[in-house]
Design a protein around this motif. Structure first.
Motif, mmCIF file in Angstrom:
data_model
loop_
_atom_site.group_PDB
_atom_site.id
_atom_site.type_symbol
_atom_site.label_atom_id
_atom_site.label_comp_id
_atom_site.label_asym_id
_atom_site.label_seq_id
_atom_site.Cartn_x
_atom_site.Cartn_y
_atom_site.Cartn_z
ATOM 1 N N LYS A 135 55.325 24.350 33.982
ATOM 2 C CA LYS A 135 54.657 23.951 32.998
ATOM 3 C C LYS A 135 53.033 24.533 32.882
ATOM 4 O O LYS A 135 52.662 23.187 33.425
ATOM 5 C CB LYS A 135 54.928 23.578 31.887
ATOM 6 N N LEU A 136 52.802 25.499 32.991
ATOM 7 C CA LEU A 136 50.974 25.965 32.985
ATOM 8 C C LEU A 136 50.532 25.684 31.788
ATOM 9 O O LEU A 136 51.265 26.021 30.498
ATOM 10 C CB LEU A 136 51.276 27.550 33.564
ATOM 11 N N PRO A 137 49.040 25.786 32.032
ATOM 12 C CA PRO A 137 48.890 25.419 30.573
ATOM 13 C C PRO A 137 47.693 26.670 30.417
ATOM 14 O O PRO A 137 48.716 28.007 30.990
ATOM 15 C CB PRO A 137 46.613 24.787 31.041
ATOM 16 N N HIS A 138 47.434 26.191 28.409
ATOM 17 C CA HIS A 138 47.321 27.436 28.116
ATOM 18 C C HIS A 138 46.472 28.036 27.595
ATOM 19 O O HIS A 138 45.364 26.832 27.576
ATOM 20 C CB HIS A 138 48.361 27.323 26.764
ATOM 21 N N GLY A 139 45.608 29.335 27.257
ATOM 22 C CA GLY A 139 44.250 29.100 26.878
ATOM 23 C C GLY A 139 43.371 30.148 27.784
ATOM 24 O O GLY A 139 43.338 29.809 28.740
ATOM 25 N N ARG A 140 42.332 30.905 26.996
ATOM 26 C CA ARG A 140 41.293 31.583 27.826
ATOM 27 C C ARG A 140 40.701 30.329 28.863
ATOM 28 O O ARG A 140 39.939 29.098 28.649
ATOM 29 C CB ARG A 140 40.403 32.151 27.294
ATOM 30 N N GLY A 141 40.992 30.830 29.806
ATOM 31 C CA GLY A 141 40.244 29.778 31.292
ATOM 32 C C GLY A 141 40.601 29.587 31.981
ATOM 33 O O GLY A 141 40.810 29.170 32.846
ATOM 34 N N VAL A 142 41.963 29.157 31.618
ATOM 35 C CA VAL A 142 42.720 27.964 32.888
ATOM 36 C C VAL A 142 42.978 28.785 34.417
ATOM 37 O O VAL A 142 42.932 29.925 33.453
ATOM 38 C CB VAL A 142 43.622 27.368 32.026
ATOM 39 N N TRP A 143 43.227 28.900 35.111
ATOM 40 C CA TRP A 143 42.821 29.416 35.930
ATOM 41 C C TRP A 143 44.436 27.906 37.206
ATOM 42 O O TRP A 143 43.737 27.899 38.486
ATOM 43 C CB TRP A 143 41.805 29.644 36.565
ATOM 44 N N PRO A 144 45.534 27.926 36.960
ATOM 45 C CA PRO A 144 46.332 26.947 37.618
ATOM 46 C C PRO A 144 46.800 27.868 38.883
ATOM 47 O O PRO A 144 47.239 29.413 38.480
ATOM 48 C CB PRO A 144 47.748 26.528 36.796
ATOM 49 N N ALA A 145 47.640 27.341 39.763
ATOM 50 C CA ALA A 145 47.801 28.385 40.644
ATOM 51 C C ALA A 145 48.678 26.718 41.818
ATOM 52 O O ALA A 145 48.559 26.075 42.512
ATOM 53 C CB ALA A 145 46.705 28.531 41.588
ATOM 54 N N PHE A 146 49.813 27.591 42.758
ATOM 55 C CA PHE A 146 50.813 26.878 44.159
ATOM 56 C C PHE A 146 50.273 28.038 44.834
ATOM 57 O O PHE A 146 51.084 29.457 44.695
ATOM 58 C CB PHE A 146 52.108 27.080 43.166
ATOM 59 N N TRP A 147 49.870 27.310 45.802
ATOM 60 C CA TRP A 147 49.355 29.070 46.899
ATOM 61 C C TRP A 147 49.741 27.290 47.971
ATOM 62 O O TRP A 147 49.651 27.051 48.470
ATOM 63 C CB TRP A 147 48.526 28.853 46.307
ATOM 64 N N LEU A 148 50.260 28.101 49.361
ATOM 65 C CA LEU A 148 49.751 28.294 50.899
ATOM 66 C C LEU A 148 48.809 28.667 51.486
ATOM 67 O O LEU A 148 47.999 29.947 51.493
ATOM 68 C CB LEU A 148 50.598 28.504 50.934
ATOM 69 N N ILE A 149 48.239 28.098 52.730
ATOM 70 C CA ILE A 149 47.328 27.819 53.505
ATOM 71 C C ILE A 149 47.872 27.810 54.934
ATOM 72 O O ILE A 149 48.527 26.770 55.509
ATOM 73 C CB ILE A 149 46.184 27.428 53.233
ATOM 74 N N GLY A 150 47.622 28.747 55.780
ATOM 75 C CA GLY A 150 47.512 28.728 56.882
ATOM 76 C C GLY A 150 47.281 27.570 57.728
ATOM 77 O O GLY A 150 45.681 27.405 57.831
#
Length: 274
Positions: A135-150
């Motif tokens: 469940k992601l945050p709300h509001g200007r400026g938030v920048w959540p992520a789910f990501w992968l790196i090799g």
């Protein structure tokens, strides 16, 4: 140069090449109404359901499952990722992990990042399915992520962004992949899609975000419905491991960002083909 083309299930795509920034980029628009994911031919090989003590350390030197910084010391954003302390930035309650971003007593933003310890091979896959329920945050400026790196960053960095959300746009999220070569004298490649949803729905309820790594293609999912399918770059022929974080900024101002802000994570899982 700017090119326009039609893509299946996408309303618009463009390819942008800029020699000034040494970047090749693609952008697409889609909705979450594609084919449903079936996991009958997969087996669960990693599951972090946050139903026990969170195994984390600043740099993974004690054999922890997670570390609180990117393994290459490449932290980012306008909130400093903090070493884990009692109650901040990570708390676990009833099987839910909460990552908190807040200002400290000096007015400086602090937040949290989880990176799978690269020394833990059971959390790495070359082919398979990665998924997080959040469940992601709300509001200007938030920048959540789910990501992968090799795992191999010796000649370039291979990055898969399963979900990246900019709080200034509460009705959409981005899915991306990058090949970062400029550091090694090459040209960066960036390709991404925006998925539109009812405004506020990403922060009002939990959703699943996933990506299937197949030998020849990458397939992105939202609530286990396909939203994007792209050829797998040859540079992605390696194992990948997951990261999840609550960053701030990404070029957006953070003067109106809610203090505190929260990212809620139910689980992070990985499946391999049977």
């Amino acid at each position: 140069m700017l090119f326009f083309t039609k893509l299946k299930n996408l309303t618009l795509s463009y390819i942008l090449f800029s020699s000034i920034f040494s970047i090749t980029s693609m952008f697409s628009v889609a909705n979450a109404s594609g084919e449903a994911l079936k996991l009958d031919d997969f087996k669960l090989v990693f599951s972090e359901e946050f139903d026990r003590f969170l195994s984390i350390s600043p740099w993974g030197k004690n054999g922890s499952r997670w570390m609180a910084h990117t393994p290459w010391n490449g932290d980012f954003g306008d909130a400093k990722f903090s070493n884990p302390k009692n109650g901040f930035p990570f708390t676990v309650h009833e099987g839910i992990l909460r990552i908190e971003a807040r200002k400290n007593s000096e007015g400086k933003w602090k937040s949290g990042l989880l990176a799978a310890n690269p020394k833990t091979p059971d959390f790495q896959l070359r082919n398979g399915y990665f998924e997080a329920r959040m469940k992601l945050p709300h509001g200007r400026g938030v920048w959540p992520a789910f990501w992968l790196i090799g795992v191999d960053r010796s000649n370039y960095t291979a990055e898969i962004d399963v979900v990246e959300h900019y709080g200034h746009w509460p009705d959409r999220f981005s899915s991306k992949y990058h090949i970062w070569r400029a550091k090694f004298g090459g040209v960066n490649t960036n390709n991404y899609i925006r998925t539109y949803v009812p405004e506020g729905s990403l922060s009002n309820e939990f959703h699943t975000y996933g990506v299937l790594l197949e030998p020849e293609q990458l397939i992105y999912y939202f609530d286990r419905k396909e939203i994007w399918k792209v050829p797998r770059p040859k540079e992605f022929s390696m194992n990948f491991y997951p990261l999840v974080n609550l960053a701030l900024g990404s070029g957006w101002p953070i003067d109106e960002t809610p203090n505190p802000s929260y990212l809620w994570i139910d689980y992070v899982k990985a499946y391999s083909p049977k």
